[in-house]
Design a protein around this motif. Structure first.
Motif, mmCIF file in Angstrom:
data_model
loop_
_atom_site.group_PDB
_atom_site.id
_atom_site.type_symbol
_atom_site.label_atom_id
_atom_site.label_comp_id
_atom_site.label_asym_id
_atom_site.label_seq_id
_atom_site.Cartn_x
_atom_site.Cartn_y
_atom_site.Cartn_z
ATOM 1 N N ALA A 1 -4.206 -1.677 5.928
ATOM 2 C CA ALA A 1 -3.495 -0.786 5.006
ATOM 3 C C ALA A 1 -2.362 -0.047 5.724
ATOM 4 O O ALA A 1 -1.323 0.257 5.129
ATOM 5 N N PHE A 2 -2.553 0.240 7.010
ATOM 6 C CA PHE A 2 -1.573 0.978 7.797
ATOM 7 C C PHE A 2 -0.343 0.139 8.158
ATOM 8 O O PHE A 2 0.777 0.646 8.171
ATOM 9 N N TYR B 1 2.982 0.263 6.268
ATOM 10 C CA TYR B 1 3.633 1.561 6.531
ATOM 11 C C TYR B 1 4.330 1.514 7.894
ATOM 12 O O TYR B 1 5.474 1.946 8.036
ATOM 13 N N MET C 1 0.842 -1.180 0.000
ATOM 14 C CA MET C 1 0.000 0.000 0.000
ATOM 15 C C MET C 1 0.876 1.229 0.000
ATOM 16 O O MET C 1 1.831 1.339 0.748
ATOM 17 N N ARG D 1 -5.937 9.809 5.143
ATOM 18 C CA ARG D 1 -5.495 8.862 6.156
ATOM 19 C C ARG D 1 -5.654 7.445 5.633
ATOM 20 O O ARG D 1 -6.380 7.206 4.677
ATOM 21 N N TYR D 2 -4.983 6.508 6.290
ATOM 22 C CA TYR D 2 -5.170 5.098 5.941
ATOM 23 C C TYR D 2 -6.600 4.709 6.266
ATOM 24 O O TYR D 2 -7.146 5.124 7.290
ATOM 25 N N GLN E 1 1.640 5.210 0.655
ATOM 26 C CA GLN E 1 1.259 6.157 1.693
ATOM 27 C C GLN E 1 0.156 7.072 1.155
ATOM 28 O O GLN E 1 0.181 7.474 -0.005
ATOM 29 N N PRO E 2 -0.848 7.407 1.982
ATOM 30 C CA PRO E 2 -1.946 8.240 1.499
ATOM 31 C C PRO E 2 -1.466 9.634 1.105
ATOM 32 O O PRO E 2 -0.432 10.107 1.579
#
Length: 106
Positions: free
Chosen positions: A15-16, A19, A1, A9-10, A3-4
């Motif tokens: 998804a986070f 990161y 994924m 935000r995630y 980074q947004p």
């Protein structure tokens, strides 16, 4: 994924977490996180056994103190806690359990 985009935000912890792991690429930082989280467990058990709540007050100091030291000294980055407090805490515990279970190298 990826980074947004700035201001976004995630959408989920799933998804986070990649990161979060990238933000812990330094092995010494990861080790310090695992030791700090382990000490959180020790302090919680000690509070229960001794029935002394002072141990509970030390938990955030030890947990965040070890983690932030690792980020500022070894990773040289800003802890994800400041932007994603709950998901960062969840990431700390997942990293801890992955490490003690042997899924992730110490």
């Amino acid at each position: 994924m990826v980074q947004p985009a700035p201001g976004e935000r995630y959408a989920s912890f799933a998804a986070f977490y990649p990161y979060y792991i990238r933000e812990h690429s330094n092995r010494t930082c990861r080790r310090i996180h695992v030791v700090g989280t382990g000490l959180v467990c020790v302090f919680a058990v000690t509070a229960l056994i001794t029935r002394n709540a002072w141990w509970l007050l030390a938990i955030p100091i030890v947990g965040y103190g070890f983690a932030w030291f690792g980020h500022f000294v070894f990773e040289k980055n800003r802890p994800a806690t400041f932007q994603y407090p709950l998901w960062s805490l969840m990431g700390d515990w997942r990293l801890f359990f992955e490490t003690i279970s042997g899924k992730r190298r110490f």
